[in-house]
Design a protein around this motif. Structure first.
Motif, PDB file in Angstrom:
ATOM      1  N   PHE A  63      65.035  20.145 -43.024  1.00  0.00           N
ATOM      2  CA  PHE A  63      66.444  20.518 -43.063  1.00  0.00           C
ATOM      3  C   PHE A  63      67.273  19.423 -43.744  1.00  0.00           C
ATOM      4  N   VAL A  64      67.021  18.185 -43.394  1.00  0.00           N
ATOM      5  CA  VAL A  64      67.766  17.075 -43.999  1.00  0.00           C
ATOM      6  C   VAL A  64      67.484  16.995 -45.498  1.00  0.00           C
ATOM      7  N   PHE A  65      66.245  17.253 -45.892  1.00  0.00           N
ATOM      8  CA  PHE A  65      65.898  17.244 -47.315  1.00  0.00           C
ATOM      9  C   PHE A  65      66.666  18.339 -48.062  1.00  0.00           C
ATOM     10  N   LYS A  66      66.790  19.510 -47.441  1.00  0.00           N
ATOM     11  CA  LYS A  66      67.454  20.628 -48.097  1.00  0.00           C
ATOM     12  C   LYS A  66      68.966  20.490 -48.111  1.00  0.00           C
ATOM     13  N   TRP A  67      69.559  20.105 -46.990  1.00  0.00           N
ATOM     14  CA  TRP A  67      71.017  20.140 -46.884  1.00  0.00           C
ATOM     15  C   TRP A  67      71.643  18.804 -46.494  1.00  0.00           C
ATOM     16  N   GLY A  68      70.861  17.758 -46.477  1.00  0.00           N
ATOM     17  CA  GLY A  68      71.421  16.462 -46.114  1.00  0.00           C
ATOM     18  C   GLY A  68      72.490  15.979 -47.075  1.00  0.00           C
ATOM     19  N   GLY A  69      72.399  16.366 -48.333  1.00  0.00           N
ATOM     20  CA  GLY A  69      73.389  15.944 -49.312  1.00  0.00           C
ATOM     21  C   GLY A  69      74.541  16.902 -49.487  1.00  0.00           C
ATOM     22  N   SER A  70      74.572  17.979 -48.696  1.00  0.00           N
ATOM     23  CA  SER A  70      75.647  18.969 -48.795  1.00  0.00           C
ATOM     24  C   SER A  70      76.876  18.511 -48.024  1.00  0.00           C
ATOM     25  N   SER A  71      77.954  19.230 -48.192  1.00  0.00           N
ATOM     26  CA  SER A  71      79.167  18.927 -47.428  1.00  0.00           C
ATOM     27  C   SER A  71      78.908  19.138 -45.939  1.00  0.00           C
ATOM     28  N   ALA A  72      79.747  18.523 -45.118  1.00  0.00           N
ATOM     29  CA  ALA A  72      79.590  18.671 -43.668  1.00  0.00           C
ATOM     30  C   ALA A  72      79.708  20.128 -43.254  1.00  0.00           C
ATOM     31  N   GLN A  73      80.587  20.867 -43.908  1.00  0.00           N
ATOM     32  CA  GLN A  73      80.777  22.267 -43.556  1.00  0.00           C
ATOM     33  C   GLN A  73      79.526  23.087 -43.857  1.00  0.00           C
ATOM     34  N   THR A  74      78.937  22.888 -45.046  1.00  0.00           N
ATOM     35  CA  THR A  74      77.713  23.615 -45.407  1.00  0.00           C
ATOM     36  C   THR A  74      76.569  23.219 -44.483  1.00  0.00           C
ATOM     37  N   PHE A  75      76.437  21.933 -44.214  1.00  0.00           N
ATOM     38  CA  PHE A  75      75.395  21.427 -43.309  1.00  0.00           C
ATOM     39  C   PHE A  75      75.503  22.131 -41.958  1.00  0.00           C
ATOM     40  N   ASN A  76      76.711  22.213 -41.421  1.00  0.00           N
ATOM     41  CA  ASN A  76      76.909  22.804 -40.093  1.00  0.00           C
ATOM     42  C   ASN A  76      76.675  24.313 -40.089  1.00  0.00           C
ATOM     43  N   ARG A  78      74.597  26.036 -42.075  1.00  0.00           N
ATOM     44  CA  ARG A  78      73.150  26.277 -42.150  1.00  0.00           C
ATOM     45  C   ARG A  78      72.477  25.951 -40.817  1.00  0.00           C
ATOM     46  N   LEU A  79      72.920  24.876 -40.175  1.00  0.00           N
ATOM     47  CA  LEU A  79      72.343  24.491 -38.887  1.00  0.00           C
ATOM     48  C   LEU A  79      72.655  25.543 -37.823  1.00  0.00           C
ATOM     49  N   ALA A  80      73.875  26.063 -37.840  1.00  0.00           N
ATOM     50  CA  ALA A  80      74.259  27.091 -36.868  1.00  0.00           C
ATOM     51  C   ALA A  80      73.425  28.359 -37.045  1.00  0.00           C
ATOM     52  N   SER A  81      73.102  28.700 -38.279  1.00  0.00           N
ATOM     53  CA  SER A  81      72.262  29.874 -38.538  1.00  0.00           C
ATOM     54  C   SER A  81      70.891  29.706 -37.900  1.00  0.00           C
ATOM     55  N   LEU A  82      70.293  28.550 -38.097  1.00  0.00           N
ATOM     56  CA  LEU A  82      68.964  28.294 -37.546  1.00  0.00           C
ATOM     57  C   LEU A  82      68.999  28.211 -36.026  1.00  0.00           C
ATOM     58  N   ARG A  83      70.055  27.616 -35.482  1.00  0.00           N
ATOM     59  CA  ARG A  83      70.152  27.512 -34.020  1.00  0.00           C
ATOM     60  C   ARG A  83      70.218  28.902 -33.382  1.00  0.00           C
ATOM     61  N   ALA A  84      71.004  29.776 -33.980  1.00  0.00           N
ATOM     62  CA  ALA A  84      71.128  31.132 -33.440  1.00  0.00           C
ATOM     63  C   ALA A  84      69.781  31.847 -33.469  1.00  0.00           C
ATOM     64  N   VAL A 101      66.021  19.923 -32.384  1.00  0.00           N
ATOM     65  CA  VAL A 101      66.552  18.969 -31.412  1.00  0.00           C
ATOM     66  C   VAL A 101      67.027  17.669 -32.055  1.00  0.00           C
ATOM     67  N   ARG A 102      66.470  17.310 -33.211  1.00  0.00           N
ATOM     68  CA  ARG A 102      66.841  16.044 -33.852  1.00  0.00           C
ATOM     69  C   ARG A 102      68.069  16.175 -34.751  1.00  0.00           C
ATOM     70  N   LEU A 103      68.595  17.364 -34.863  1.00  0.00           N
ATOM     71  CA  LEU A 103      69.726  17.597 -35.760  1.00  0.00           C
ATOM     72  C   LEU A 103      71.000  17.810 -34.969  1.00  0.00           C
ATOM     73  N   VAL A 104      72.089  17.194 -35.389  1.00  0.00           N
ATOM     74  CA  VAL A 104      73.388  17.361 -34.736  1.00  0.00           C
ATOM     75  C   VAL A 104      74.417  17.736 -35.805  1.00  0.00           C
ATOM     76  N   PRO A 105      75.386  18.578 -35.453  1.00  0.00           N
ATOM     77  CA  PRO A 105      76.425  18.943 -36.434  1.00  0.00           C
ATOM     78  C   PRO A 105      77.195  17.716 -36.906  1.00  0.00           C
ATOM     79  N   ARG A 106      77.642  17.766 -38.116  1.00  0.00           N
ATOM     80  CA  ARG A 106      78.431  16.674 -38.678  1.00  0.00           C
ATOM     81  C   ARG A 106      79.916  16.922 -38.437  1.00  0.00           C
ATOM     82  N   LYS A 107      80.657  15.858 -38.364  1.00  0.00           N
ATOM     83  CA  LYS A 107      82.102  15.963 -38.198  1.00  0.00           C
ATOM     84  C   LYS A 107      82.723  16.372 -39.524  1.00  0.00           C
TER      85      LYS A 107
END
Length: 306
Positions: A63-76, A78-84, A101-107
């Motif tokens: 996940f970090v490899f795919k979206w680690g360089g994206s904006s905080a909004q995009t990161f969050n 994509r993460l919310a989609s996977l969490r659901a 478990v190792r991923l947390v939303p960005r501010k």
């Protein structure tokens, strides 16, 4: 005795698990949004892989490899989609534990620059684009309505003489939006004498299965979707220095400019359809150019020079 840990149901293909989860989402727009991250997961981990074997170390790194360089909004997002999806899979007992478990939303930093400048709006509304886009963009700015509200308009909803229309607001309330000269000049050309059907139409005939109310009876073309309208807007605004823009920014810009021009709070609420002043706050924040202009106009030294 120690606790007995539930075991996942083995052998559920990742592709099948994703399809099952997406089928539970009634909104087509939400479904498409969730599918971005989930389809990438299937593509990179393999359609036939076991959803129950998703591991935190591997999924987190991916996940970090795919979206680690994206904006905080995009990161969050994509993460919310996977969490659901993971929550759904655990409820089906296809998955145990949390591979995220190792991923947390960005501010997400506050965004105070959503409004377009007046020059940007002028250039945009004068752009050499198809008539349908010119009408939609002009109407979005002049009415400060939501794009979804205007795209759902049918011709009988329009009151051309009074330059207004009845829309269905967010939440279902019926309300009136009003436009100015730009829309009034362009809209009759778009309608071309049509008396019924959606105002904004697709380029091609509607596909089988489209609701009758979303089809123009004279041309058999369907109602323009929000997704397509947004794609076209982003495409045409990609060359702007701050682009591409979103359709929502036209609404935001109108409310900001109206506030700068002295519109009262009740008038801004009437224009926007908001029912609380708090919701309106982010739209009525004056722009940087308005601040600079106000400072120059109220500068004591400048007044003395006059």
């Amino acid at each position: 005795m120690g606790q007995v840990r539930a075991l996942p149901v083995r052998g559920v293909r990742l592709k099948d698990a994703v399809d099952h989860f997406l089928s539970t989402i009634p909104s087509a727009n939400t479904r498409r949004g969730y599918a971005v991250a989930l389809n990438r997961l299937v593509s990179d981990f393999g359609a036939d892989s076991d959803v129950g074997l998703l591991e935190a170390e591997r999924v987190g790194g991916w996940f970090v490899f795919k979206w680690g360089g994206s904006s905080a909004q995009t990161f969050n997002v994509r993460l919310a989609s996977l969490r659901a999806a993971c929550e759904y899979w655990r409820a089906q007992q296809w998955l145990v534990g949390d591979p995220l478990v190792r991923l947390v939303p960005r501010k997400v930093p506050p965004d105070h620059s959503r409004a377009l400048t007046r020059d940007e709006v002028t250039w945009l509304l004068a752009a050499d684009v198809p008539l349908r886009e010119r009408v939609l963009w002009t109407m979005l700015y002049e009415t400060a309505a939501r794009a979804e509200e205007l795209l759902m308009l049918d011709i009988p909803d329009l009151d051309m003489g009074n330059r207004c229309a009845v829309v269905t607001r967010k939440g279902g309330a019926r309300d009136v939006v009003a436009w100015q000269s730009g829309t009034a000049r362009l809209l009759p050309r778009l309608l071309a004498g049509r008396k019924s059907g959606p105002v904004f139409l697709t380029d091609r005939k509607a596909k089988p299965g489209v609701a009758v109310g979303d089809i123009d009876p004279s041309t058999l073309r369907g109602r323009l979707s929000y997704r397509r309208a947004l794609e076209l807007f982003e495409h045409h605004t990609g060359g702007f220095a701050r682009g591409p823009f979103t359709l929502h920014q036209l609404r935001h810009s109108k409310l900001t400019h109206a506030a700068e021009d002295g519109a009262s709070t009740p008038m801004l609420m009437r224009m926007s359809g908001h029912t609380s002043v708090r919701s309106l706050g982010k739209y009525s924040r004056p722009s940087a150019e308005a601040l600079i202009r106000w400072q120059a106009q109220t500068d004591p030294a400048a007044r003395r020079r006059r």
